[in-house]
Design a protein around this motif. Sequence first.
Motif, PDB file in Angstrom:
ATOM      1  N   GLU A 103       0.833  -1.209   0.000  1.00 28.85           N
ATOM      2  CA  GLU A 103       0.000   0.000   0.000  1.00 28.85           C
ATOM      3  C   GLU A 103       0.860   1.248   0.000  1.00 28.85           C
ATOM      4  O   GLU A 103       0.540   2.243  -0.672  1.00 28.85           O
ATOM      5  CB  GLU A 103      -0.920  -0.016   1.227  1.00 28.85           C
ATOM      6  CG  GLU A 103      -1.942  -1.144   1.251  1.00 28.85           C
ATOM      7  CD  GLU A 103      -2.938  -1.052   0.111  1.00 28.85           C
ATOM      8  OE1 GLU A 103      -3.061   0.036  -0.499  1.00 28.85           O
ATOM      9  OE2 GLU A 103      -3.594  -2.068  -0.183  1.00 28.85           O
ATOM     10  N   ARG A 156       2.140   1.749  -3.474  1.00 30.39           N
ATOM     11  CA  ARG A 156       1.085   2.279  -4.337  1.00 30.39           C
ATOM     12  C   ARG A 156       0.943   3.794  -4.172  1.00 30.39           C
ATOM     13  O   ARG A 156       0.773   4.532  -5.147  1.00 30.39           O
ATOM     14  CB  ARG A 156      -0.251   1.599  -4.024  1.00 30.39           C
ATOM     15  CG  ARG A 156      -0.398   0.190  -4.568  1.00 30.39           C
ATOM     16  CD  ARG A 156      -1.799  -0.343  -4.273  1.00 30.39           C
ATOM     17  NE  ARG A 156      -1.959  -1.704  -4.703  1.00 30.39           N
ATOM     18  CZ  ARG A 156      -2.270  -2.078  -5.955  1.00 30.39           C
ATOM     19  NH1 ARG A 156      -2.430  -1.137  -6.888  1.00 30.39           N
ATOM     20  NH2 ARG A 156      -2.413  -3.350  -6.244  1.00 30.39           N
ATOM     21  N   GLU A 197       1.534  -2.024 -11.247  1.00 27.08           N
ATOM     22  CA  GLU A 197       1.351  -3.441 -10.910  1.00 27.08           C
ATOM     23  C   GLU A 197       2.621  -4.253 -11.182  1.00 27.08           C
ATOM     24  O   GLU A 197       2.990  -5.128 -10.384  1.00 27.08           O
ATOM     25  CB  GLU A 197       0.183  -4.013 -11.716  1.00 27.08           C
ATOM     26  CG  GLU A 197      -0.355  -5.337 -11.200  1.00 27.08           C
ATOM     27  CD  GLU A 197      -1.042  -5.210  -9.851  1.00 27.08           C
ATOM     28  OE1 GLU A 197      -1.141  -6.232  -9.140  1.00 27.08           O
ATOM     29  OE2 GLU A 197      -1.466  -4.081  -9.501  1.00 27.08           O
TER      30      GLU A 197
END
Length: 554
Positions: A178, A181, A187
Amino acid sequence: MMRRAHELWFVVYLVPLAFLGVFYVYPLLSIFDVSLRPAGLLDLSAFVRLLSSDYYIGTFVFTIYQAVLSTAVTLLLATPCAFVFARYRFRGKSLLLSLATLPFVLPTVVVALAFATLLGENGLLNDMVRTLFSLDYAPIQLERTLAMIIIVHVFYNFAVALRIITGYWTSVGFTVEEAARCLGADELSLWRDIRLPLLRPALLSASVLVFIFSFTSFGVILILGGIRFATLEVQIYYQAVNIFNLPLAAALSLVQILSMLAMMIIYTSTQKRLQLALASSRATAKRARTSLERLSLSLCVALISILLFAPLIALVARSVLVAGQVDFANYISLTEKSRGSLLFIAPLEAVFNSLRFALIAMFIALCLGLIASYMIERRGRLSRLLDPLFMLPLATSAVTLGFGFIIALDEPPLNLRASWLIIPISHTLVALPFVIRSVLPSLRTIPPSLREAAQTLGAKPIDCLLTIDLPLLGRGIAVGATFAFTVSMGEFGASLFVAQRESVTIPVVIYRLIGDPGLASYRQSLAMSVVLMLVCACGFVVIERLRVAGVGEF
């Protein structure tokens, strides 16, 4: 009084060590003796033949190659599915994860026949394609190919990798991901820089275990590959049984033992690192919300469902369909011996043999496993040595064990070669590690303060065992007993070596029925496979229900 109690416990502790010494170490030493001293004098000609033969070197290389390939494909499929199971919460998740473990407890002969029934030249899939496109030939040609072997190995080992990686991923959580991100990681970067490096302990542990199972695969390759795709396991069987070249078979077994010993050392070291990492906090799964997340979830569920159910459904369908109609004649025929069959008993008699041997093996393995678990649980240098020692039968192929039995247990006072007792003894060796790995975690959760408090109140060691330990070990004991029973019912490699005419087990009967000429024997093999599959599935259900509380390490 205390001295006598310690002496008694010392004698009790010697029992599993003596069993391991007589029925594991001694047969393996006999293999060493036959391979190094076939005529009583040092003779390395068998090893010279191995090292100078391109054929046997190629066999060893192929054994490693197919195991590496099986491991790579298994991890390639299991890792994304493990991400889905660890990351998302969905209906039926626990049930699907439990069902995915079913192949691991199924006997190899059943699985091999199931895939032959599904993907063989006359399998259900070829029949469907032929009917759909009006073809007069089989478009799917997978019989006797490496692709079929890899597919079956993936079917077997998928759940092993899935459970290990899912458990680890759930434990370490997604906090680092997280954060990445939030910093703009895409990805591909997440998989390359975050997920795979973070999963290294789980991936290494899973890959070593899958490699071991694929390296020692016997029934799958014997039935689906044959001599063309022979591995060390198959070569040991052919050399010992078909050609009766015991020195060469022993030399091959020695190579097998040393290879598996090295792999088991690697596995135990990876397990220690993995267990340390599993002490982390648990991650919280979320629901799939975006279209991509729902697509990933659907693909994962579809993959597991097809991989799990398709071959088993094909096996059941073939066993009850006669001339396109549902008919249970194949099951009724199990009570009689087919005309021209190589069997000396009716197939149904093998069911009673297997049940009898499984109950005996379960009882012995449970008694020895409980004692061994207490030995390992005691802290100290000795316990660290005993843990991998009792795991060695799991890393040693059943074929090697069976071969060791026939060359070691043929003289008084251990002349068991012609006795039916050799079968439950061999099954006990295979089942013992499963019992220990089921009981030991429960034993380690018992607080020492409970025993200390009981002893302060005047309880004797036997009272502590009966009133404290055994009630708290109930689930672990039940899981271990079920594992031992199920493993014994499906054991094939050692049984093929040691089973006598009237004491054959279900897997041996299935293998011999497959090799018998005629449609009647083949149909009986289908029915026997379904019977064995149902017995093992019942054992699996019991194990999974008792594992709700996290009992066991498998």
